[in-house]
Design a protein around this motif. Structure first.
Motif, PDB file in Angstrom:
ATOM      1  N   PHE A  34     104.201 -34.077  82.031  1.00 40.68           N
ATOM      2  CA  PHE A  34     104.327 -32.809  81.308  1.00 40.68           C
ATOM      3  C   PHE A  34     105.816 -32.614  80.990  1.00 40.68           C
ATOM      4  O   PHE A  34     106.555 -32.065  81.794  1.00 40.68           O
ATOM      5  N   ALA A  35     106.248 -33.077  79.825  1.00 38.95           N
ATOM      6  CA  ALA A  35     107.679 -33.031  79.530  1.00 38.95           C
ATOM      7  C   ALA A  35     108.027 -31.795  78.721  1.00 38.95           C
ATOM      8  O   ALA A  35     107.414 -31.552  77.681  1.00 38.95           O
ATOM      9  N   PRO A  36     108.990 -30.998  79.171  1.00 38.18           N
ATOM     10  CA  PRO A  36     109.360 -29.817  78.376  1.00 38.18           C
ATOM     11  C   PRO A  36     110.127 -30.225  77.123  1.00 38.18           C
ATOM     12  O   PRO A  36     110.995 -31.090  77.175  1.00 38.18           O
ATOM     13  N   GLN A  37     109.757 -29.630  75.979  1.00 41.79           N
ATOM     14  CA  GLN A  37     110.458 -29.913  74.726  1.00 41.79           C
ATOM     15  C   GLN A  37     111.335 -28.708  74.426  1.00 41.79           C
ATOM     16  O   GLN A  37     110.885 -27.748  73.830  1.00 41.79           O
ATOM     17  N   ASN A  38     112.551 -28.731  74.859  1.00 43.20           N
ATOM     18  CA  ASN A  38     113.383 -27.557  74.653  1.00 43.20           C
ATOM     19  C   ASN A  38     114.839 -27.983  74.482  1.00 43.20           C
ATOM     20  O   ASN A  38     115.677 -27.732  75.342  1.00 43.20           O
ATOM     21  N   PRO A  39     115.129 -28.629  73.333  1.00 44.23           N
ATOM     22  CA  PRO A  39     116.470 -29.207  73.169  1.00 44.23           C
ATOM     23  C   PRO A  39     117.582 -28.160  73.149  1.00 44.23           C
ATOM     24  O   PRO A  39     118.733 -28.477  73.415  1.00 44.23           O
ATOM     25  N   HIS A  40     117.261 -26.909  72.809  1.00 42.97           N
ATOM     26  CA  HIS A  40     118.337 -25.904  72.694  1.00 42.97           C
ATOM     27  C   HIS A  40     118.468 -25.040  73.940  1.00 42.97           C
ATOM     28  O   HIS A  40     119.271 -24.113  73.981  1.00 42.97           O
ATOM     29  N   TYR A  41     117.655 -25.307  74.937  1.00 37.67           N
ATOM     30  CA  TYR A  41     117.721 -24.567  76.208  1.00 37.67           C
ATOM     31  C   TYR A  41     117.534 -23.063  76.039  1.00 37.67           C
ATOM     32  O   TYR A  41     118.043 -22.274  76.822  1.00 37.67           O
ATOM     33  N   ALA A  42     116.814 -22.669  74.987  1.00 34.28           N
ATOM     34  CA  ALA A  42     116.443 -21.248  74.881  1.00 34.28           C
ATOM     35  C   ALA A  42     115.447 -20.981  76.006  1.00 34.28           C
ATOM     36  O   ALA A  42     114.675 -21.863  76.366  1.00 34.28           O
ATOM     37  N   PHE A  43     115.497 -19.818  76.598  1.00 37.36           N
ATOM     38  CA  PHE A  43     114.546 -19.561  77.675  1.00 37.36           C
ATOM     39  C   PHE A  43     114.086 -18.105  77.657  1.00 37.36           C
ATOM     40  O   PHE A  43     114.735 -17.242  77.081  1.00 37.36           O
ATOM     41  N   ASP A  44     112.954 -17.895  78.270  1.00 35.65           N
ATOM     42  CA  ASP A  44     112.483 -16.540  78.491  1.00 35.65           C
ATOM     43  C   ASP A  44     111.946 -16.472  79.912  1.00 35.65           C
ATOM     44  O   ASP A  44     111.861 -17.493  80.584  1.00 35.65           O
ATOM     45  N   VAL A  45     111.616 -15.271  80.364  1.00 33.40           N
ATOM     46  CA  VAL A  45     110.937 -15.135  81.658  1.00 33.40           C
ATOM     47  C   VAL A  45     109.650 -14.336  81.418  1.00 33.40           C
ATOM     48  O   VAL A  45     109.554 -13.596  80.442  1.00 33.40           O
ATOM     49  N   LEU A  46     108.681 -14.532  82.278  1.00 36.38           N
ATOM     50  CA  LEU A  46     107.387 -13.871  82.116  1.00 36.38           C
ATOM     51  C   LEU A  46     107.066 -13.084  83.389  1.00 36.38           C
ATOM     52  O   LEU A  46     106.408 -13.597  84.292  1.00 36.38           O
ATOM     53  N   PRO A  47     107.537 -11.825  83.461  1.00 34.55           N
ATOM     54  CA  PRO A  47     107.320 -11.021  84.678  1.00 34.55           C
ATOM     55  C   PRO A  47     105.843 -10.860  85.013  1.00 34.55           C
ATOM     56  O   PRO A  47     105.485 -10.777  86.183  1.00 34.55           O
ATOM     57  N   ARG A  48     104.997 -10.772  83.989  1.00 30.03           N
ATOM     58  CA  ARG A  48     103.546 -10.743  84.215  1.00 30.03           C
ATOM     59  C   ARG A  48     102.990 -11.994  83.562  1.00 30.03           C
ATOM     60  O   ARG A  48     103.135 -12.189  82.363  1.00 30.03           O
ATOM     61  N   TRP A  49     102.346 -12.840  84.342  1.00 31.58           N
ATOM     62  CA  TRP A  49     101.916 -14.135  83.815  1.00 31.58           C
ATOM     63  C   TRP A  49     100.764 -14.620  84.681  1.00 31.58           C
ATOM     64  O   TRP A  49     100.937 -14.790  85.893  1.00 31.58           O
ATOM     65  N   SER A  50      99.622 -14.803  84.059  1.00 22.63           N
ATOM     66  CA  SER A  50      98.460 -15.264  84.827  1.00 22.63           C
ATOM     67  C   SER A  50      98.482 -16.783  84.932  1.00 22.63           C
ATOM     68  O   SER A  50      98.814 -17.482  83.967  1.00 22.63           O
ATOM     69  N   LEU A  51      98.117 -17.276  86.095  1.00 26.39           N
ATOM     70  CA  LEU A  51      98.081 -18.730  86.299  1.00 26.39           C
ATOM     71  C   LEU A  51      97.068 -19.379  85.355  1.00 26.39           C
ATOM     72  O   LEU A  51      97.204 -20.545  84.983  1.00 26.39           O
ATOM     73  N   ALA A  52      96.071 -18.593  84.936  1.00 25.39           N
ATOM     74  CA  ALA A  52      95.057 -19.137  84.025  1.00 25.39           C
ATOM     75  C   ALA A  52      95.666 -19.409  82.636  1.00 25.39           C
ATOM     76  O   ALA A  52      95.135 -20.205  81.866  1.00 25.39           O
ATOM     77  N   ASP A  53      96.821 -18.751  82.324  1.00 31.44           N
ATOM     78  CA  ASP A  53      97.431 -18.930  81.002  1.00 31.44           C
ATOM     79  C   ASP A  53      98.529 -19.990  80.989  1.00 31.44           C
ATOM     80  O   ASP A  53      99.287 -20.108  80.031  1.00 31.44           O
ATOM     81  N   ILE A  54      98.630 -20.742  82.041  1.00 29.50           N
ATOM     82  CA  ILE A  54      99.699 -21.712  82.159  1.00 29.50           C
ATOM     83  C   ILE A  54      99.515 -22.807  81.118  1.00 29.50           C
ATOM     84  O   ILE A  54      98.385 -23.166  80.794  1.00 29.50           O
ATOM     85  N   ASP A  55     100.628 -23.302  80.519  1.00 25.56           N
ATOM     86  CA  ASP A  55     100.425 -24.352  79.524  1.00 25.56           C
ATOM     87  C   ASP A  55     100.805 -25.701  80.122  1.00 25.56           C
ATOM     88  O   ASP A  55     101.604 -25.789  81.032  1.00 25.56           O
ATOM     89  N   LEU A  56     100.188 -26.717  79.585  1.00 23.81           N
ATOM     90  CA  LEU A  56     100.317 -28.041  80.208  1.00 23.81           C
ATOM     91  C   LEU A  56     101.333 -28.922  79.502  1.00 23.81           C
ATOM     92  O   LEU A  56     101.504 -30.073  79.875  1.00 23.81           O
ATOM     93  N   SER A  57     102.032 -28.392  78.482  1.00 21.39           N
ATOM     94  CA  SER A  57     102.968 -29.257  77.755  1.00 21.39           C
ATOM     95  C   SER A  57     104.303 -29.308  78.471  1.00 21.39           C
ATOM     96  O   SER A  57     104.591 -28.475  79.314  1.00 21.39           O
TER      97      SER A  57
END
Ligand code: KG4
Ligand code: ZN
Length: 346
Positions: A323-346
């Motif tokens: 599962f390799a993250p594709q984020n060449p610009h290192y932009a980031f966010d945080v998810l204070p509310r986040w269900s484990l069921a919505d997790i992405d596999l990429s």
């Protein structure tokens, strides 16, 4: 591969280094933790702004401590993983910001990890790790969930709390009994001196056909009983109340875990999250496991509550599976509310 893990979702700053290679499963090289409990104690709970500021103070020294304990140069870090959520927004931003800045400076990937994924994979660092698939009982301060886990990133929610989490029930009942913060360990210590049968407290939803939980009614029952009895500090009745409270919470957790195993037809249970450190819960789950021929796995005690090792481990297990993250610009966010069921596999 060396994966640096950074946890800052609430009131513990955790940093750890986990390594793995083609021949060897991920193993913990070093970890460091700073608990903010003393700082928040005077307020009776976590003060988010103070938490964020303290994470800023602690993260770099803890990272230096971990790298030096593992004899690892900064340049040898291959991936930086961090808790992306759920948790306190400001606290998460500190960890995410530092992790992404470090990853950018090193030219290495930064991986945002779901805090609960960290908890439920943490038993893989134990001497006797589980195998997939298994049922996971996640019991932390903010969550109480039963999941069917078929692999990393493959989580199916079986049931969860409709109101308070188990850890929250421990914490709130401890507050009612006037035994301070954090409530779980304090209530468990007091309960050891009490008689659980002295009071019959409700076990909400224990016999309902679903795998959902509810602890708000128990909290109210403890509050009403305490008010009625009006015990003074040191009164032995407080220990009885603590023991009865703990027994009620544990009964529900054990009964629902047993039902979940039965429903999905699995014989492996993984227990994770802060309440997983509770010794009555461990004892009762082990008894149920022996009776039903179920293997029960726990993280090492110091990895039950929040820590950086579980975030480094979850990062390592994701990298192992490509599962390799594709984020060449290192932009980031945080998810204070986040269900484990919505997790992405990429
Ligand atoms: O997983 P965790 O460290 O943080 C969250 O992600 O929430 O869990 C903290 C929770 C708190 O509610 C704390 O009171 C509870 O775990 N806890 C315990 C014990 N140790 C921690 N509850 C019962 N018995 C314990 N020994
Ligand atoms: Zn946690």
């Amino acid at each position: 591969m060396n994966v640096l893990g950074i946890e800052s979702s609430c009131d513990e700053t955790g940093v750890a280094l986990v390594s793995f290679d083609a021949m060897q499963a991920p193993r913990l090289r070093a970890q460091a933790l700073h608990s903010q409990i003393d700082m928040h104690r005077g307020f009776g709970g976590v003060v988010p702004e103070l938490a964020s500021r303290d994470h800023i103070r602690r993260l770099l020294p803890l990272t230096q401590e971990v790298l030096s304990a593992a004899s690892c140069e900064l340049g040898q870090v291959d991936v930086v993983s961090f808790t992306r959520g759920p948790g306190l927004a400001g606290a998460l931003l500190v960890g995410a910001g530092m992790a992404c800045a470090l990853a950018a400076a090193l030219g290495r990937p930064a991986l945002g990890i779901h805090h609960l994924e960290g908890h439920l994979l943490s038993p893989f660092l134990a001497d006797d790790p589980p195998q997939f698939p298994f049922v996971a009982l996640l019991v932390s301060g903010g969550h109480t969930q039963l999941m069917r886990v078929s692999d990393v990133g493959r989580y199916e929610l079986l049931g969860e709390t409709v109101d308070d989490a188990a850890g929250e029930a421990f914490d709130k009942c401890a507050k009612t009994l006037g035994i301070g913060y954090p409530g779980g360990p304090a209530l468990a210590r007091l309960a050891a001196r009490g008689d659980a049968k002295a009071f019959q407290l409700p076990r909400p939803l224990m016999h309902s056909p679903t795998l959902d939980f509810s602890f708000a009614g128990l909290k109210t029952a403890v509050w009403s009983l305490h008010r009625k009895l009006g015990p003074l500090p040191g009164d032995p009745v407080l220990a009885d109340l603590a023991a009865a409270t703990q027994a009620a919470i544990v009964d529900v957790l054990v009964s629902k875990s047993e039902r979940a195993l039965q429903e999905v037809g699995l014989n492996r249970l993984v227990v994770a999250g802060g309440v997983g450190a509770n010794s009555l819960l461990r004892e009762r789950l082990n008894t149920m496991g022996a009776r039903r021929r179920v293997r029960v796995h726990y993280p090492d005690l110091d990895l039950c509550t929040d820590n950086g090792a579980m975030i480094a481990l979850a990062g390592a297990m994701r990298v192992q599976r490509g599962f390799a993250p594709q984020n060449p610009h290192y932009a980031f966010d945080v998810l204070p509310r986040w269900s484990l069921a919505d997790i992405d596999l990429s």
